[in-house]
Motif scaffolding. Structure first.
Motif, PDB file in Angstrom:
ATOM      1  N   TYR A 168      35.609 -29.705  47.121  1.00  0.00           N
ATOM      2  CA  TYR A 168      36.642 -28.000  47.810  1.00  0.00           C
ATOM      3  C   TYR A 168      37.797 -27.973  46.583  1.00  0.00           C
ATOM      4  O   TYR A 168      38.125 -27.250  46.004  1.00  0.00           O
ATOM      5  CB  TYR A 168      36.861 -28.287  48.924  1.00  0.00           C
ATOM      6  CG  TYR A 168      35.995 -28.112  49.892  1.00  0.00           C
ATOM      7  CD1 TYR A 168      34.399 -28.010  49.044  1.00  0.00           C
ATOM      8  CD2 TYR A 168      35.901 -28.921  50.953  1.00  0.00           C
ATOM      9  CE1 TYR A 168      32.709 -28.202  50.169  1.00  0.00           C
ATOM     10  CE2 TYR A 168      34.520 -28.988  52.000  1.00  0.00           C
ATOM     11  CZ  TYR A 168      33.327 -28.550  51.422  1.00  0.00           C
ATOM     12  OH  TYR A 168      32.300 -28.624  52.097  1.00  0.00           O
TER      13      TYR A 168
ATOM     14  N   ALA B  15      36.496 -27.641  42.863  1.00  0.00           N
ATOM     15  CA  ALA B  15      36.642 -25.903  43.022  1.00  0.00           C
ATOM     16  C   ALA B  15      37.599 -25.480  42.701  1.00  0.00           C
ATOM     17  O   ALA B  15      37.944 -24.530  41.806  1.00  0.00           O
ATOM     18  CB  ALA B  15      35.702 -25.693  44.311  1.00  0.00           C
ATOM     19  N   LEU B  16      39.246 -25.553  43.755  1.00  0.00           N
ATOM     20  CA  LEU B  16      39.971 -24.338  43.296  1.00  0.00           C
ATOM     21  C   LEU B  16      41.033 -24.892  41.535  1.00  0.00           C
ATOM     22  O   LEU B  16      41.801 -24.776  41.603  1.00  0.00           O
ATOM     23  CB  LEU B  16      41.011 -25.265  44.220  1.00  0.00           C
ATOM     24  CG  LEU B  16      41.118 -25.004  45.939  1.00  0.00           C
ATOM     25  CD1 LEU B  16      42.091 -25.140  47.238  1.00  0.00           C
ATOM     26  CD2 LEU B  16      40.677 -22.929  45.827  1.00  0.00           C
TER      27      LEU B  16
ATOM     28  N   TRP C 276      38.700 -23.326  38.864  1.00  0.00           N
ATOM     29  CA  TRP C 276      39.794 -22.054  39.267  1.00  0.00           C
ATOM     30  C   TRP C 276      40.614 -21.344  38.376  1.00  0.00           C
ATOM     31  O   TRP C 276      41.075 -20.602  38.243  1.00  0.00           O
ATOM     32  CB  TRP C 276      39.210 -21.240  40.271  1.00  0.00           C
ATOM     33  CG  TRP C 276      37.691 -20.675  40.856  1.00  0.00           C
ATOM     34  CD1 TRP C 276      36.623 -21.678  41.360  1.00  0.00           C
ATOM     35  CD2 TRP C 276      36.750 -20.168  40.160  1.00  0.00           C
ATOM     36  NE1 TRP C 276      35.572 -21.086  41.354  1.00  0.00           N
ATOM     37  CE2 TRP C 276      34.958 -20.585  39.878  1.00  0.00           C
ATOM     38  CE3 TRP C 276      36.766 -19.771  38.460  1.00  0.00           C
ATOM     39  CZ2 TRP C 276      34.218 -20.052  39.822  1.00  0.00           C
ATOM     40  CZ3 TRP C 276      35.504 -18.606  37.579  1.00  0.00           C
ATOM     41  CH2 TRP C 276      34.399 -19.447  38.634  1.00  0.00           C
TER      42      TRP C 276
ATOM     43  N   THR D 248      33.690 -23.165  46.298  1.00  0.00           N
ATOM     44  CA  THR D 248      34.852 -22.125  45.865  1.00  0.00           C
ATOM     45  C   THR D 248      35.155 -21.421  47.209  1.00  0.00           C
ATOM     46  O   THR D 248      36.748 -21.350  47.470  1.00  0.00           O
ATOM     47  CB  THR D 248      34.197 -21.171  44.819  1.00  0.00           C
ATOM     48  OG1 THR D 248      33.974 -21.624  43.798  1.00  0.00           O
ATOM     49  CG2 THR D 248      35.739 -19.769  45.158  1.00  0.00           C
TER      50      THR D 248
END
Length: 326
Positions: A246, A249-250, A253, A304
């Motif tokens: 997680y 994913a942060l 982005w 995400t």
């Protein structure tokens, strides 16, 4: 041995008849008392309860739903028993496993054993009927062994549970793993018996509808909440590593936003095009692994969404502890 049985239910009324009937069969002939805890107002009528059951809740109109840990502790306080069986409202318990668990618990009266678990099969039900999923939902294996935590179905020694403060009622999720940390730090042992313990029922997964349900129910926020609670404390590193996908994913982005800013400032698409190769590579890799482009996209969306939920849980005030000491 008297057994307490706690079934927390959050909008899972459709599976309750299976769960309660399986418990009645598995506990037949034993001394037990059950608590059905409604974490929120039921979305459908409840099945009839035998005299062994006590219904607890739901919270008053306008009040927040109970967290998973809060519901379990409230149920624990509502029933007796030196050992307490916590069963999610979408699980069918196997009698053979429960017999073995009770026998093991009875033979470990003074030892470090705090909790027992077992293998859970995954089953789906939907318009197309019923079908099996994974045969070992949590990957515990078929041999008896020590485990780090118990989830979905757990048989706990009440004294051991209380000695470490029980489930943390502030957590919207991750309460099982966090409790396992405190128990193991206290010298307690958690074991899987290596037997089929039960069947976990749900709508077909993975699905985009399930992601929406997890967000609506708050299950996406627990990862950030537990990091907030443990910031600067023992266990923070373990919990941080547990959320690595997680967080990645942060980061992905976040780099995308930086690349977009660089492209806008420079007037050249190069930085953004270079960054775009990273999510594309993730999608291709996961599509190959899942053998489905749709499921590859689902994996990236899951990480995400969970990452956004982690941030929300980290920054928002913690839920009020709505449970009770048992």
């Amino acid at each position: 041995m008297r057994i307490g049985v706690v079934v927390p239910c959050y909008r899972q009324e459709g599976f309750l008849p299976r769960t309660l009937a399986a418990l009645e069969r598995a506990l037949e002939g034993r001394d037990w008392q059950g608590a059905l805890v409604l974490s929120a107002a039921p979305a459908a009528p409840l099945p009839a309860l035998s005299p062994r059951w006590r219904a607890v809740g739901p919270p008053a109109a306008g009040a927040a739903a109970l967290t998973p840990g809060g519901a379990r502790m409230l149920g624990c306080a509502a029933c007796d028993g030196d050992w307490v069986l916590f069963v999610d409202a979408d699980v069918e318990v196997e009698r053979a496993w429960l017999d073995a668990a009770v026998e093991t618990a009875a033979g470990a009266a003074e030892g470090p054993l705090a909790g027992l678990w077992g293998r859970l099969e995954e089953w789906f039900t939907g318009p197309a009927g019923e079908r099996p999923g994974r045969s070992d939902l949590y990957g515990v294996g078929g041999e008896e062994r020590a485990v780090d935590y118990l989830a979905t179905l757990a048989f706990y020694r009440r004294a051991a549970l209380l000695a470490v403060g029980g489930y943390d009622a502030r957590l919207s999720s991750e309460e099982d793993f966090e409790l396992g940390l405190r128990l193991r730090w206290g010298g307690r042992e958690l074991r899987s018996l290596g037997l089929l313990a039960g069947r976990h029922w749900s709508a077909p997964r993975p699905s985009f509808a399930e992601l929406a349900r997890r967000w609506r129910s708050g299950l996406c926020f627990g990862q950030g909440q537990v990091l907030r609670i443990y910031a600067g404390r023992r266990g923070f590193g373990v919990l941080l590593r547990r959320q690595r996908l997680y967080l990645a994913a942060l980061g992905l982005w976040g780099l995308g936003l930086a690349a977009l800013a660089a492209a806008l400032l420079s007037g050249r698409p190069g930085p953004l095009a270079l960054w775009a190769a990273a999510p594309l590579a993730v999608l291709v890799l996961m599509a190959a692994r899942k053998r489905s482009p749709r499921m590859g996209a689902h994996s990236l969306l899951t990480w995400t969404l969970q990452g956004i939920g982690l941030l929300a849980g980290l920054l928002r005030p913690l839920p009020r502890a709505g449970g009770a000491a048992c």
